[in-house]
Design a protein around this motif. Structure first.
Motif, short mmCIF file in Angstrom:
data_model
loop_
_atom_site.label_atom_id
_atom_site.label_comp_id
_atom_site.label_asym_id
_atom_site.label_seq_id
_atom_site.Cartn_x
_atom_site.Cartn_y
_atom_site.Cartn_z
N ALA A 1 0.83 -1.21 0.00
CA ALA A 1 0.00 0.00 0.00
C ALA A 1 0.86 1.26 0.00
O ALA A 1 0.59 2.22 -0.73
N ALA A 2 1.91 1.25 0.83
CA ALA A 2 2.80 2.40 0.88
C ALA A 2 3.54 2.58 -0.44
O ALA A 2 3.70 3.70 -0.94
N PHE A 3 3.96 1.46 -1.03
CA PHE A 3 4.70 1.54 -2.29
C PHE A 3 3.82 2.03 -3.43
O PHE A 3 4.29 2.74 -4.33
N ALA A 4 2.54 1.70 -3.39
CA ALA A 4 1.63 2.14 -4.46
C ALA A 4 1.60 3.66 -4.56
O ALA A 4 1.45 4.23 -5.65
N ARG A 5 1.75 4.34 -3.42
CA ARG A 5 1.79 5.81 -3.43
C ARG A 5 3.20 6.35 -3.67
O ARG A 5 3.38 7.37 -4.33
N SER A 6 4.20 5.67 -3.13
CA SER A 6 5.56 6.21 -3.25
C SER A 6 6.15 6.01 -4.64
O SER A 6 6.99 6.80 -5.08
N LYS A 7 5.73 4.97 -5.34
CA LYS A 7 6.32 4.71 -6.66
C LYS A 7 6.13 5.89 -7.64
O LYS A 7 7.12 6.34 -8.25
N PRO A 8 4.92 6.42 -7.83
CA PRO A 8 4.80 7.55 -8.75
C PRO A 8 5.63 8.75 -8.32
O PRO A 8 6.22 9.44 -9.16
N LEU A 9 5.72 8.99 -7.02
CA LEU A 9 6.49 10.13 -6.52
C LEU A 9 7.98 9.91 -6.75
O LEU A 9 8.70 10.84 -7.12
N GLN A 10 8.44 8.69 -6.51
CA GLN A 10 9.86 8.40 -6.76
C GLN A 10 10.17 8.49 -8.26
O GLN A 10 11.25 8.97 -8.65
N TRP A 11 9.24 8.07 -9.09
CA TRP A 11 9.44 8.19 -10.54
C TRP A 11 9.58 9.65 -10.94
O TRP A 11 10.46 10.02 -11.74
N LEU A 12 8.74 10.50 -10.37
CA LEU A 12 8.83 11.93 -10.65
C LEU A 12 10.18 12.48 -10.18
O LEU A 12 10.82 13.27 -10.88
#
Length: 304
Positions: A92-103
């Motif tokens: 669940a945490a990764f689902a939100r952090s992945k787009p932000l880390q990609w940015l």
């Protein structure tokens, strides 16, 4: 080090504020991971000047395969990161952090990443969405990499310089006013020496006012104490007490900072290994579909 103030033209500052606040508003308005990914996609399309091309391709226009691959990966849902494959991660945490880390990663490939007046406020804003905690006036320079982002805490006025790796497979805390210099690596996970697929996660701490200097490596589960200094290229395998200066591989305390002798532990107190106290209970979910990427026989010769 004493620094001088630098002031850009007023209109340039206005443009920077509008850009950073606009992205902040987009990210803040996203309530789900899919909405967040859409916000990131639009931001990257604008940053790369490919909004029209992206929308045309999305709506069915034919483009060359290389262009299609480039445009598709503006959307983080069409990309994968190494950490995505880690079985024990918080999904669940990764689902939100992945787009932000990609940015974060893609921003650093744009010309804006070299404009300190734009890039530092942008990364500070993005860290507020991505990290577990981030203090005021944090400075984050170019080329910083991380495992997830959502297990990192930074205190007020902490600074992380170019090319630093912040491994937060476990938990990573960098205290207020601490400094991590170019090319340093801070780790929170370790591998078993026989079975490298057996990973243990830890909490790693860099104390307030500490400095980890150029190219140093801090092992998982280590604590670098308050106001301590880790010398260039050192490998820190055990704790560094407050106010100590530690150098070498493995790093050893060689002196106490001048003036701090009365409150510092003796030199022979340095190097204590206390990783076991900072081990995290990160278990792989029972329903995770896992595989062994190496497929090695790890039995010693006499047991085969």
């Amino acid at each position: 080090m004493t620094k001088r103030h630098v002031s850009l033209p007023a209109d340039a500052k206005d443009v920077r504020r509008a850009f950073v606040s606009g992205v902040d508003e987009r990210l803040s308005a996203a309530e789900t991971p899919d909405e967040l990914a859409t916000a990131v996609t639009g931001t990257l399309a604008d940053l790369r000047g490919e909004r029209d091309a992206y929308e045309a391709w999305r709506d069915g226009d034919d483009v060359r395969p290389a262009a299609a691959a480039r445009l598709a990966t503006l959307d983080p849902r069409n990309a994968s990161l190494e950490s995505e494959y880690y079985a024990e991660k918080d999904e669940a945490a990764f689902a939100r952090s992945k787009p932000l880390q990609w940015l974060w990663r893609q921003f650093d490939t744009t010309p804006l990443a070299d404009n300190v007046d734009v890039a530092l406020p942008f990364r500070r804003m993005l860290a507020g969405h991505l990290f577990a905690g981030v203090g005021e006036d944090v400075r984050l320079f170019k080329g910083i990499t991380m495992t997830y982002g959502h297990n990192i805490e930074l205190g007020d006025n902490a600074v992380v310089h170019d090319g630093v790796h912040l491994d937060d497979r476990g938990e990573l805390v960098v205290g207020a006013r601490a400094s991590v210099s170019n090319g340093a690596h801070l780790y929170t996970h370790d591998h078993d020496v026989v079975d490298q697929t057996d990973v243990t996660n830890y909490r790693t701490e860099i104390g307030a006012d500490a400095r980890v200097t150029q190219g140093a490596l801090v092992r998982a589960g280590v604590r670098v104490g308050e106001n301590a200094l880790v010398g260039s290229r050192s490998v820190v395998q055990g704790d560094v007490p407050a106010h100590h200066i530690a150098v070498g591989s493995p790093a050893e305390s060689v002196r106490v900072k001048p003036g701090w002798e009365a409150v510092a532990a003796p030199l022979d107190a340095g190097g204590e290994r206390r990783q076991a106290e900072r081990r995290l209970d990160d278990a792989v979910p029972a329903d995770a579909a896992v595989y062994d990427e190496f497929q090695r026989d790890r039995s010693p010769p006499g047991e085969r």
